[in-house]
Design an enzyme around this catalytic site. Structure first.
Site, PDB file in Angstrom:
ATOM      1  N   LYS A 110      50.071  55.478  26.215  1.00  0.00           N
ATOM      2  CA  LYS A 110      49.810  56.900  26.464  1.00  0.00           C
ATOM      3  C   LYS A 110      50.904  57.752  25.839  1.00  0.00           C
ATOM      4  O   LYS A 110      50.640  58.801  25.257  1.00  0.00           O
ATOM      5  CB  LYS A 110      49.700  57.171  27.967  1.00  0.00           C
ATOM      6  N   LYS A 194      37.859  49.117  22.115  1.00  0.00           N
ATOM      7  CA  LYS A 194      37.625  49.079  23.555  1.00  0.00           C
ATOM      8  C   LYS A 194      36.969  50.396  23.985  1.00  0.00           C
ATOM      9  O   LYS A 194      37.401  51.470  23.575  1.00  0.00           O
ATOM     10  CB  LYS A 194      38.975  48.912  24.269  1.00  0.00           C
ATOM     11  N   LYS A 197      37.412  56.490  27.663  1.00  0.00           N
ATOM     12  CA  LYS A 197      37.301  57.947  27.589  1.00  0.00           C
ATOM     13  C   LYS A 197      38.251  58.498  26.541  1.00  0.00           C
ATOM     14  O   LYS A 197      37.930  59.414  25.804  1.00  0.00           O
ATOM     15  CB  LYS A 197      37.675  58.563  28.954  1.00  0.00           C
TER      16      LYS A 197
HETATM   17  P1  ADP Z   1      39.240  54.705  30.447  1.00  0.00           P
HETATM   18  O1  ADP Z   1      39.878  53.735  29.496  1.00  0.00           O
HETATM   19  O2  ADP Z   1      37.909  55.121  29.969  1.00  0.00           O
HETATM   20  O3  ADP Z   1      40.147  55.886  30.779  1.00  0.00           O
HETATM   21  P2  ADP Z   1      39.983  53.760  33.032  1.00  0.00           P
HETATM   22  O4  ADP Z   1      41.335  53.437  32.497  1.00  0.00           O
HETATM   23  O5  ADP Z   1      39.835  54.935  33.947  1.00  0.00           O
HETATM   24  O6  ADP Z   1      39.003  53.923  31.799  1.00  0.00           O
HETATM   25  O7  ADP Z   1      39.413  52.449  33.721  1.00  0.00           O
HETATM   26  C1  ADP Z   1      38.820  52.355  34.998  1.00  0.00           C
HETATM   27  C2  ADP Z   1      38.477  50.903  35.263  1.00  0.00           C
HETATM   28  O8  ADP Z   1      37.489  50.442  34.335  1.00  0.00           O
HETATM   29  C3  ADP Z   1      39.657  49.942  35.134  1.00  0.00           C
HETATM   30  O9  ADP Z   1      39.566  48.912  36.102  1.00  0.00           O
HETATM   31  C4  ADP Z   1      39.492  49.389  33.749  1.00  0.00           C
HETATM   32  O10 ADP Z   1      40.073  48.114  33.609  1.00  0.00           O
HETATM   33  C5  ADP Z   1      37.983  49.337  33.592  1.00  0.00           C
HETATM   34  N1  ADP Z   1      37.601  49.526  32.181  1.00  0.00           N
HETATM   35  C6  ADP Z   1      37.723  50.655  31.455  1.00  0.00           C
HETATM   36  N2  ADP Z   1      37.282  50.506  30.196  1.00  0.00           N
HETATM   37  C7  ADP Z   1      36.868  49.213  30.111  1.00  0.00           C
HETATM   38  C8  ADP Z   1      36.295  48.425  29.056  1.00  0.00           C
HETATM   39  N3  ADP Z   1      36.051  48.927  27.854  1.00  0.00           N
HETATM   40  N4  ADP Z   1      36.007  47.139  29.318  1.00  0.00           N
HETATM   41  C9  ADP Z   1      36.240  46.622  30.550  1.00  0.00           C
HETATM   42  N5  ADP Z   1      36.763  47.305  31.578  1.00  0.00           N
HETATM   43  C10 ADP Z   1      37.088  48.586  31.377  1.00  0.00           C
END
Ligand code: ADP
Ligand code: TRP
Length: 326
Positions: A110, A194, A197
């Protein structure tokens, strides 16, 4: 067995969140006492708009309930409704070595992503975030933490902090374990990175039909013509996502047809959209009902918070006693 997980109200729920965290968490509801929460305090590290936070928090509540969270079995609440959590966070931060936090990938990523002029956004909360997460986990005596792979390191930090505190002040906290589903450890986004958001490559679970169709049709593919056989069909991003939302036979059929040749990417993506749309049809209908009954949703969260606080107060008392704050 106490199962705990949280999700930040930082934007619309996408396939990565659903298959990486929400679905495994919902399946675990049967296996023990689950505590699931909306991590609104965590969202303060990166989201600075009050209306957005309020709206997103409600969305997470609706999403979870629509996808099958059972409030009769599972304690479901908002993180900020349990003030014992920030109190424990401070206590834990005093046994957390700086180096442990400096090594966290999520913080480093980040920080690297914020351009120079945005460096002010690299706030102390962003750095200390794993300590807040440790408090979330330890304050409910959690045994198992279902998360996506990117959160594994944070659960390891939690284990380190728990052991440090236990060594210093005597057995106080349960040392938890992360639970990660390897088959869906990383869901790819429409560009093949991956799904996240922050990369703008997501497919939303409850998106508007036309918009999601457009996104699915823009999943990245190569330029080989439909007629050409594609022996590497398993690497295709649309195939990988199809495997999550379609039956094993339907996914295998699409993969076989790509391998054989004569099946174009356009048709593959149309099939993916149809499967995606029907996979979430039930949840979509439940969500539409819940939106009409927001009082019920608020009541679920209020009752959840009361139960969560009762547990949190017991564990916090134990921790205070251990370190001489009683
Ligand atoms: P983002 O990367 O979209 O901001 P978050 O960090 O808020 O998502 O993730 C929320 C949950 O969803 C966490 O437990 C994270 O490990 C899971 N997660 C997010 N993106 C993925 C992905 N592409 N594949 C598997 N799990 C994911
Ligand atoms: N940090 C997690 C995420 O961004 C959300 C979260 C906060 C969490 N506290 C937690 C997950 C405790 C599991 C357990 O996805």
């Amino acid at each position: 067995m106490r199962i705990l997980s949280g999700i930040q109200p930082s934007g619309a729920l996408h396939l990565g969140n659903f298959f990486g965290m929400m679905k495994p968490a919902l399946e675990l509801q049967e296996k023990g006492q689950a505590y699931y929460f909306i991590a609104d305090l965590h969202s303060m590290t990166t989201l600075f708009d009050p209306a957005e936070r309020r709206g997103n928090s409600l969305d997470v509540a609706l999403d979870f309930l629509a996808c099958g969270l059972d409030p009769k079995r599972t304690v479901f609440f908002r993180q900020s409704d349990v003030p014992e959590v920030p109190e424990l966070t401070w206590m834990l931060s005093t046994v957390t070595p700086m180096g442990l936090l400096e090594r966290c990938h999520s913080y480093k990523d980040k920080k690297a992503k914020l351009a120079d002029d945005d460096l002010e956004k690299v706030n102390h909360g962003l750095f200390a975030y794993p300590v807040l997460m440790a408090a979330d986990i330890l304050i409910y005596d959690s045994n198992v933490v279902p998360v996506g792979r990117d959160q594994k390191q944070h659960v390891e930090v939690t284990r380190d902090i728990a052991m440090k505190f236990n060594n210093l002040y005597g057995e106080t906290f349960v040392v938890p374990e992360a639970q990660i589903r390897d088959e869906v450890a990383v869901v790819p986004g429409i560009d093949g990175q991956k799904m996240s958001k922050s990369y703008g490559n997501t497919i939303e679970i409850f998106g508007e039909e036309k918009a999601v169709r457009r996104k699915i049709m823009s999943v990245v593919t190569d330029s080989r013509p439909p007629a050409e056989p594609k022996p590497d069909a398993q690497k295709n991003i649309a195939v990988q996502i199809l495997k999550l939302v379609a039956s094993a036979e339907a996914a295998k059929d699409a993969e076989d047809r790509l391998r054989a040749g004569g099946f174009g990417y356009g048709d593959l993506k149309k099939a993916l959209f149809e499967q995606y749309w029907s996979y979430f049809a039930g949840a979509r209908a439940r969500r539409a009902e819940l939106v009409k009954n927001l009082d019920y949703v608020q009541q679920v969260l209020r009752e959840g918070a009361a139960k969560a606080r009762a547990t949190a107060q017991t564990v916090l008392k134990r921790a205070k006693l251990a370190c001489g704050l009683d």
